[in-house]
Design a protein around this motif. Structure first.
Motif, mmCIF file in Angstrom:
data_model
loop_
_atom_site.group_PDB
_atom_site.id
_atom_site.type_symbol
_atom_site.label_atom_id
_atom_site.label_comp_id
_atom_site.label_asym_id
_atom_site.label_seq_id
_atom_site.Cartn_x
_atom_site.Cartn_y
_atom_site.Cartn_z
ATOM 1 N N VAL A 19 -1.734 1.773 -12.309
ATOM 2 C CA VAL A 19 -0.876 1.237 -13.963
ATOM 3 C C VAL A 19 -1.760 2.541 -14.875
ATOM 4 N N ALA A 20 -2.527 3.022 -14.760
ATOM 5 C CA ALA A 20 -2.685 3.753 -15.396
ATOM 6 C C ALA A 20 -2.383 5.323 -15.196
ATOM 7 N N VAL A 21 -1.555 5.755 -14.677
ATOM 8 C CA VAL A 21 -0.675 6.653 -14.229
ATOM 9 C C VAL A 21 0.825 6.249 -15.041
ATOM 10 N N LEU A 22 0.934 5.736 -14.609
ATOM 11 C CA LEU A 22 2.394 5.048 -15.597
ATOM 12 C C LEU A 22 2.073 5.101 -16.667
ATOM 13 N N ALA A 23 1.193 4.532 -17.579
ATOM 14 C CA ALA A 23 1.295 4.692 -18.831
ATOM 15 C C ALA A 23 0.796 5.681 -19.380
ATOM 16 N N ARG A 24 0.356 6.688 -18.418
ATOM 17 C CA ARG A 24 0.813 8.073 -19.774
ATOM 18 C C ARG A 24 2.092 8.394 -19.070
ATOM 19 N N GLY A 25 3.178 7.468 -18.511
ATOM 20 C CA GLY A 25 4.452 8.290 -18.620
ATOM 21 C C GLY A 25 4.798 9.026 -17.587
ATOM 22 N N LEU A 26 3.938 8.445 -15.891
ATOM 23 C CA LEU A 26 4.666 9.550 -15.187
ATOM 24 C C LEU A 26 4.985 8.784 -14.702
ATOM 25 N N PRO A 27 5.767 9.492 -13.533
ATOM 26 C CA PRO A 27 6.116 8.996 -12.094
ATOM 27 C C PRO A 27 5.843 8.769 -11.304
ATOM 28 N N ILE A 28 5.410 7.876 -10.508
ATOM 29 C CA ILE A 28 4.891 7.610 -9.013
ATOM 30 C C ILE A 28 5.711 7.903 -7.803
ATOM 31 N N ALA A 29 5.127 7.642 -7.176
ATOM 32 C CA ALA A 29 6.383 6.819 -5.882
ATOM 33 C C ALA A 29 5.891 5.709 -5.179
ATOM 34 N N ILE A 30 6.260 5.199 -4.838
ATOM 35 C CA ILE A 30 5.873 3.641 -4.413
ATOM 36 C C ILE A 30 7.203 3.356 -3.275
ATOM 37 N N PRO A 31 5.809 1.783 -2.552
ATOM 38 C CA PRO A 31 6.973 1.185 -1.468
ATOM 39 C C PRO A 31 7.974 1.045 -1.419
ATOM 40 N N THR A 32 8.863 0.855 -1.280
ATOM 41 C CA THR A 32 9.744 -1.239 -1.189
ATOM 42 C C THR A 32 10.319 -1.472 0.292
ATOM 43 N N GLU A 33 10.803 -2.712 0.157
ATOM 44 C CA GLU A 33 11.068 -2.904 1.879
ATOM 45 C C GLU A 33 12.492 -1.672 2.069
ATOM 46 N N THR A 34 13.103 -1.457 0.896
ATOM 47 C CA THR A 34 14.144 -0.238 1.414
ATOM 48 C C THR A 34 13.915 0.267 1.493
ATOM 49 N N VAL A 35 13.505 1.389 -0.012
ATOM 50 C CA VAL A 35 13.381 2.852 0.859
ATOM 51 C C VAL A 35 11.797 3.255 -0.766
ATOM 52 N N TYR A 36 11.258 4.186 -0.454
ATOM 53 C CA TYR A 36 9.866 5.092 -1.198
ATOM 54 C C TYR A 36 11.191 5.089 -2.490
ATOM 55 N N ASP A 163 4.412 18.282 -4.270
ATOM 56 C CA ASP A 163 4.183 19.435 -5.106
ATOM 57 C C ASP A 163 5.419 19.248 -6.665
ATOM 58 N N ARG A 164 4.602 18.271 -7.367
ATOM 59 C CA ARG A 164 5.968 17.845 -8.115
ATOM 60 C C ARG A 164 5.682 16.547 -9.310
ATOM 61 N N ILE A 165 5.203 15.381 -8.037
ATOM 62 C CA ILE A 165 3.793 14.225 -8.570
ATOM 63 C C ILE A 165 2.958 14.627 -8.351
ATOM 64 N N GLU A 166 2.673 13.089 -9.383
ATOM 65 C CA GLU A 166 0.468 13.195 -8.771
ATOM 66 C C GLU A 166 0.285 11.862 -7.991
ATOM 67 N N LEU A 167 0.795 11.100 -7.883
ATOM 68 C CA LEU A 167 0.262 9.545 -6.543
ATOM 69 C C LEU A 167 1.896 9.633 -6.348
ATOM 70 N N ILE A 168 1.104 9.249 -4.925
ATOM 71 C CA ILE A 168 2.125 8.968 -3.757
ATOM 72 C C ILE A 168 1.300 7.746 -3.554
ATOM 73 N N LEU A 169 1.661 5.873 -3.582
ATOM 74 C CA LEU A 169 1.025 5.119 -2.946
ATOM 75 C C LEU A 169 1.708 5.291 -1.556
ATOM 76 N N ASP A 170 1.081 5.038 -0.585
ATOM 77 C CA ASP A 170 1.612 4.626 0.897
ATOM 78 C C ASP A 170 1.346 3.481 1.221
ATOM 79 N N GLY A 171 2.510 2.913 1.985
ATOM 80 C CA GLY A 171 2.404 1.314 1.998
ATOM 81 C C GLY A 171 2.593 0.603 3.425
ATOM 82 N N GLY A 172 2.923 2.040 4.625
ATOM 83 C CA GLY A 172 3.863 2.076 5.200
ATOM 84 C C GLY A 172 5.228 2.275 5.795
ATOM 85 N N ALA A 173 5.678 2.473 6.498
ATOM 86 C CA ALA A 173 7.400 2.401 7.050
ATOM 87 C C ALA A 173 7.926 0.786 6.284
ATOM 88 N N ALA A 174 9.477 1.669 5.170
ATOM 89 C CA ALA A 174 10.082 0.990 4.659
ATOM 90 C C ALA A 174 10.309 -0.031 5.009
#
Length: 324
Positions: A19-36, A163-174
């Motif tokens: 949430v802190a990174v998102l609030a700074r206006g930066l994109p992050i990678a997130i896991p979802t049930e479809t794809v990241y 090398d282009r984003i600050e944060l990747i959230l690893d939730g395992g395989a989609a």
């Protein structure tokens, strides 16, 4: 390089940091049930611009807005009765509905790519908790370079965008492994803009009417995944192969061997038992593995076009399309 956090280790601390990174206006990678997904604040124009820049995505290609629930979605889009019925049945899940945006919406026009509609999805799992904690919708296309293979693991994202984003959230395989099915209700009829992780036959059973297939995007791109060339590996893609050329990578289906596969760069099977759900979950991961061999082309054996096979074949046809 991006920081990678396993969402299963300390979910509450991960939510706070994300949430802190998102609030700074930066994109992050997130896991979802479809794809990241590559997620950013859908109400912040600078954050949305960073999504397009990070992916190298054309700005005429709209983004999907992810919501925490139907109540949140109704604050940003107008639901007709049929769209609401479908949403109530299949959210959270691999379904996107294209809906008219509400007047004076805080979703920024960059998300909609100049359209008066917006694609909305309610994901399940950690992504859902993140949106609720953030309190605003997240625009989130797939977390990959535009037009390339969609990521189904944090490793895929890190190799492409690390090398282009600050944060990747690893939730395992989609779990689903294919992007969402995209539907739009027009004059009381349900139109399919993109087949995906929700079987269209389930929608037809719910509504009691046929879903209208819309194969061509025409002059206007109404939803993601409608470009002719998309989901493409670096290698060429050859469909409905009946044999394998020496040095070619092979991705087959149903455990059926093809002549020449003993000379293939790699042999992978989407589902040895012919299970289309398993095949969908394995599709992009197997494409990544085959592409990593450096083979000049990837051959795919025929895959039935029924059920989730419709979505699998859609992805393969776009991966095999001529590229600009």
């Amino acid at each position: 390089m991006a920081k990678v956090i396993d969402t299963r280790m300390d979910p509450e601390a991960t939510l706070e940091e994300a949430v802190a990174v998102l609030a700074r206006g930066l994109p992050i990678a997130i896991p979802t049930e479809t794809v990241y997904g590559l997620a950013a604040d859908a109400t912040n124009p600078e954050a949305i611009a960073r999504i397009y820049e990070t992916k190298g995505r054309p700005r005429f290609n709209p983004l999907i807005c992810h919501m925490a629930d139907l109540e949140m979605a109704e604050r940003y889009a107008c639901f007709d009765p049929l769209s609401r019925q479908i949403a109530e049945a299949f959210w959270p899940g691999p379904l996107t509905l294209v809906l008219p945006v509400r007047a004076n919406t805080s979703i920024h026009p960059l998300v909609c790519a100049g359209l008066d509609t917006v694609g909305i999805r309610v994901p399940s799992g950690f992504a859902n908790r993140l949106i609720a904690a953030f309190g605003r919708p997240l625009a989130a296309p797939s977390a990959n370079t535009s037009g390339r293979i969609s990521p189904t693991s944090a490793g895929h994202v890190n190799a492409d965008l690390g090398d282009r984003i600050e944060l990747i959230l690893d939730g395992g395989a989609a779990k689903v492994g294919l992007e969402s099915t995209i539907l739009k209700v027009v004059d009381g009829a349900v139109h399919l803009l993109r087949p995906g992780g929700l079987d269209v036959s389930d929608v037809e059973r719910l509504t009691g009417s046929k879903v209208i297939r819309q194969k061509s995007a025409g002059a206007t791109i109404e939803a993601p995944g409608m470009l002719a060339s998309h989901y493409a590996p670096a290698a060429g893609v050859r469909l409905n192969a009946s044999r394998v050329a020496p040095g070619e990578a092979l991705i087959r289906f149903g455990g059926t061997a093809l002549p020449g596969e003993e000379s293939a760069a790699i042999v992978l099977d989407l589902s040895p038992t012919g299970d289309l759900r398993e095949a969908a979950a394995n599709l992009f991961g197997h494409m990544q593995k085959a592409d990593a061999t450096g083979a000049r082309s990837i051959a795919f054996s025929p895959i039935p076009a029924t059920g989730l096979g419709e979505a699998i074949n859609d992805r393969l046809e776009r991966a095999a399309a001529p590229r600009s």
